[in-house]
Design a protein around this motif. Structure first.
Motif, PDB file in Angstrom:
ATOM      1  N   ILE A 144      40.714  25.207  14.048  1.00 21.21           N
ATOM      2  CA  ILE A 144      41.201  25.311  15.427  1.00 21.21           C
ATOM      3  C   ILE A 144      41.279  26.791  15.764  1.00 21.21           C
ATOM      4  O   ILE A 144      41.882  27.569  15.024  1.00 21.21           O
ATOM      5  N   THR A 145      40.643  27.177  16.853  1.00 27.23           N
ATOM      6  CA  THR A 145      40.742  28.558  17.323  1.00 27.23           C
ATOM      7  C   THR A 145      41.453  28.573  18.665  1.00 27.23           C
ATOM      8  O   THR A 145      41.293  27.656  19.477  1.00 27.23           O
ATOM      9  N   PHE A 146      42.237  29.600  18.871  1.00 24.26           N
ATOM     10  CA  PHE A 146      42.981  29.770  20.115  1.00 24.26           C
ATOM     11  C   PHE A 146      42.547  31.068  20.770  1.00 24.26           C
ATOM     12  O   PHE A 146      42.426  32.090  20.104  1.00 24.26           O
ATOM     13  N   ARG A 147      42.330  30.998  22.055  1.00 24.09           N
ATOM     14  CA  ARG A 147      41.926  32.186  22.809  1.00 24.09           C
ATOM     15  C   ARG A 147      42.789  32.316  24.059  1.00 24.09           C
ATOM     16  O   ARG A 147      42.864  31.393  24.859  1.00 24.09           O
ATOM     17  N   GLN A 148      43.403  33.456  24.189  1.00 24.67           N
ATOM     18  CA  GLN A 148      44.142  33.750  25.413  1.00 24.67           C
ATOM     19  C   GLN A 148      43.167  34.345  26.409  1.00 24.67           C
ATOM     20  O   GLN A 148      42.458  35.300  26.095  1.00 24.67           O
ATOM     21  N   VAL A 149      43.121  33.784  27.582  1.00 29.03           N
ATOM     22  CA  VAL A 149      42.212  34.248  28.624  1.00 29.03           C
ATOM     23  C   VAL A 149      43.015  34.994  29.686  1.00 29.03           C
ATOM     24  O   VAL A 149      44.038  34.501  30.162  1.00 29.03           O
ATOM     25  N   ASP A 150      42.565  36.170  30.034  1.00 28.93           N
ATOM     26  CA  ASP A 150      43.198  36.941  31.100  1.00 28.93           C
ATOM     27  C   ASP A 150      42.975  36.229  32.429  1.00 28.93           C
ATOM     28  O   ASP A 150      41.910  35.662  32.656  1.00 28.93           O
ATOM     29  N   GLY A 151      43.959  36.258  33.284  1.00 30.96           N
ATOM     30  CA  GLY A 151      43.857  35.609  34.591  1.00 30.96           C
ATOM     31  C   GLY A 151      42.702  36.102  35.435  1.00 30.96           C
ATOM     32  O   GLY A 151      42.200  35.392  36.299  1.00 30.96           O
ATOM     33  N   ARG A 152      42.243  37.337  35.180  1.00 28.57           N
ATOM     34  CA  ARG A 152      41.085  37.876  35.905  1.00 28.57           C
ATOM     35  C   ARG A 152      39.792  37.186  35.467  1.00 28.57           C
ATOM     36  O   ARG A 152      38.789  37.241  36.149  1.00 28.57           O
ATOM     37  N   ASP A 153      39.835  36.562  34.273  1.00 27.38           N
ATOM     38  CA  ASP A 153      38.652  35.924  33.702  1.00 27.38           C
ATOM     39  C   ASP A 153      38.705  34.409  33.792  1.00 27.38           C
ATOM     40  O   ASP A 153      37.948  33.713  33.119  1.00 27.38           O
ATOM     41  N   TRP A 154      39.616  33.871  34.598  1.00 27.80           N
ATOM     42  CA  TRP A 154      39.774  32.415  34.725  1.00 27.80           C
ATOM     43  C   TRP A 154      39.586  32.047  36.200  1.00 27.80           C
ATOM     44  O   TRP A 154      40.446  32.304  37.027  1.00 27.80           O
ATOM     45  N   GLY A 155      38.424  31.470  36.501  1.00 25.94           N
ATOM     46  CA  GLY A 155      38.145  31.067  37.868  1.00 25.94           C
ATOM     47  C   GLY A 155      38.665  29.660  38.132  1.00 25.94           C
ATOM     48  O   GLY A 155      38.482  28.763  37.316  1.00 25.94           O
ATOM     49  N   VAL A 156      39.319  29.497  39.254  1.00 29.31           N
ATOM     50  CA  VAL A 156      39.867  28.192  39.625  1.00 29.31           C
ATOM     51  C   VAL A 156      40.003  28.113  41.135  1.00 29.31           C
ATOM     52  O   VAL A 156      40.366  29.091  41.785  1.00 29.31           O
ATOM     53  N   MET A 157      39.638  26.987  41.686  1.00 29.46           N
ATOM     54  CA  MET A 157      39.821  26.710  43.110  1.00 29.46           C
ATOM     55  C   MET A 157      39.203  27.785  44.007  1.00 29.46           C
ATOM     56  O   MET A 157      39.786  28.201  44.997  1.00 29.46           O
ATOM     57  N   GLY A 158      38.039  28.259  43.618  1.00 30.40           N
ATOM     58  CA  GLY A 158      37.301  29.194  44.452  1.00 30.40           C
ATOM     59  C   GLY A 158      37.725  30.643  44.348  1.00 30.40           C
ATOM     60  O   GLY A 158      37.255  31.482  45.126  1.00 30.40           O
ATOM     61  N   THR A 159      38.604  30.962  43.396  1.00 35.90           N
ATOM     62  CA  THR A 159      39.052  32.337  43.205  1.00 35.90           C
ATOM     63  C   THR A 159      39.437  32.518  41.741  1.00 35.90           C
ATOM     64  O   THR A 159      39.082  31.695  40.907  1.00 35.90           O
ATOM     65  N   THR A 160      40.150  33.576  41.409  1.00 38.58           N
ATOM     66  CA  THR A 160      40.622  33.743  40.037  1.00 38.58           C
ATOM     67  C   THR A 160      42.121  33.465  39.966  1.00 38.58           C
ATOM     68  O   THR A 160      42.835  33.559  40.980  1.00 38.58           O
ATOM     69  N   TRP A 161      42.579  33.154  38.756  1.00 40.34           N
ATOM     70  CA  TRP A 161      44.009  32.935  38.557  1.00 40.34           C
ATOM     71  C   TRP A 161      44.783  34.196  38.943  1.00 40.34           C
ATOM     72  O   TRP A 161      45.834  34.131  39.573  1.00 40.34           O
ATOM     73  N   HIS A 162      44.247  35.365  38.592  1.00 37.66           N
ATOM     74  CA  HIS A 162      44.879  36.640  38.922  1.00 37.66           C
ATOM     75  C   HIS A 162      45.079  36.767  40.436  1.00 37.66           C
ATOM     76  O   HIS A 162      46.153  37.166  40.892  1.00 37.66           O
ATOM     77  N   ASP A 163      44.062  36.415  41.208  1.00 35.21           N
ATOM     78  CA  ASP A 163      44.149  36.497  42.673  1.00 35.21           C
ATOM     79  C   ASP A 163      45.242  35.560  43.197  1.00 35.21           C
ATOM     80  O   ASP A 163      46.028  35.945  44.066  1.00 35.21           O
ATOM     81  N   ILE A 164      45.305  34.364  42.672  1.00 35.05           N
ATOM     82  CA  ILE A 164      46.340  33.405  43.095  1.00 35.05           C
ATOM     83  C   ILE A 164      47.723  33.977  42.804  1.00 35.05           C
ATOM     84  O   ILE A 164      48.613  33.933  43.654  1.00 35.05           O
ATOM     85  N   CYS A 165      47.902  34.527  41.614  1.00 31.82           N
ATOM     86  CA  CYS A 165      49.203  35.098  41.246  1.00 31.82           C
ATOM     87  C   CYS A 165      49.566  36.304  42.110  1.00 31.82           C
ATOM     88  O   CYS A 165      50.714  36.450  42.527  1.00 31.82           O
ATOM     89  N   GLN A 166      48.577  37.158  42.394  1.00 30.28           N
ATOM     90  CA  GLN A 166      48.850  38.322  43.247  1.00 30.28           C
ATOM     91  C   GLN A 166      49.304  37.871  44.627  1.00 30.28           C
ATOM     92  O   GLN A 166      50.235  38.439  45.190  1.00 30.28           O
ATOM     93  N   ARG A 167      48.639  36.851  45.179  1.00 31.33           N
ATOM     94  CA  ARG A 167      49.031  36.373  46.506  1.00 31.33           C
ATOM     95  C   ARG A 167      50.403  35.724  46.478  1.00 31.33           C
ATOM     96  O   ARG A 167      51.093  35.683  47.492  1.00 31.33           O
ATOM     97  N   ALA A 168      50.816  35.223  45.285  1.00 29.33           N
ATOM     98  CA  ALA A 168      52.138  34.633  45.147  1.00 29.33           C
ATOM     99  C   ALA A 168      53.190  35.685  44.811  1.00 29.33           C
ATOM    100  O   ALA A 168      54.372  35.392  44.723  1.00 29.33           O
ATOM    101  N   GLY A 169      52.742  36.947  44.580  1.00 26.84           N
ATOM    102  CA  GLY A 169      53.667  38.027  44.297  1.00 26.84           C
ATOM    103  C   GLY A 169      54.109  38.129  42.851  1.00 26.84           C
ATOM    104  O   GLY A 169      55.194  38.619  42.559  1.00 26.84           O
ATOM    105  N   THR A 170      53.269  37.658  41.908  1.00 35.28           N
ATOM    106  CA  THR A 170      53.611  37.736  40.493  1.00 35.28           C
ATOM    107  C   THR A 170      52.447  38.325  39.714  1.00 35.28           C
ATOM    108  O   THR A 170      51.376  38.558  40.246  1.00 35.28           O
TER     109      THR A 170
END
Length: 152
Positions: free
Chosen positions: A124-150
């Motif tokens: 079993i391997t585990f990989r932590q993915v940076d929010g900038r490298d995780w695309g979801v719902m037409g944007t990145t996780w990082h972008d969603i968090c920035q718009r939410a102020g976190t």
């Protein structure tokens, strides 16, 4: 697009408002992805049952709602330790993950029960993915968090 965010010490909850994305909620270490690769062949019904069970194991062991969990099964030729007895590799990726020995134990038990893969034949391997490298719902996780102020 509008983002509504509720911040608590444990989780980020951000809702992407309609009409673009519905009312799906995200939480801090959301969206774990577990991909199982094995030489154990399953028919269509068995695959569906296996994936449903794996989804549950990932959800419970990583403390994530099942609607944020993605799982995959890949059948291929595979050998470990000079033998083609049932082996498997599980690749688990997540943003800000909760990888603990309990997650490994739960996945190991499930693989033995469901596919007959013994613990000594499971990697079993585990990989932590940076929010900038995780695309979801037409944007990145990082972008969603920035718009939410976190942070994301």
């Amino acid at each position: 697009r509008r983002v509504h965010g509720d911040i608590c010490p444990c989780f980020l909850v951000a809702r992407i408002s309609p009409p673009l994305h519905g009312s799906l909620a995200f939480q801090g270490d959301a969206m774990p992805f577990a991909q199982v690769t094995t030489n154990v062949a399953l028919d269509k019904e068995q695959r569906a049952e296996f994936l449903k069970g794996l989804e549950h194991v990932v959800s419970v062991s990583m403390h994530r709602p099942i609607q944020y969990v993605q799982v995959s099964y890949i059948h291929c030729d595979m050998r470990i330790s000079g033998s083609d007895d049932p082996p498997a590799h599980i690749d688990v990726r997540a943003i800000q993950p909760s990888f603990t020995p309990d997650v490994v134990k739960a996945m190991s038990e499930y693989m033995l029960k469901s596919l007959g893969v013994k613990v000594e034949r499971l990697f079993i391997t585990f990989r932590q993915v940076d929010g900038r490298d995780w695309g979801v719902m037409g944007t990145t996780w990082h972008d969603i968090c920035q718009r939410a102020g976190t942070q994301g």
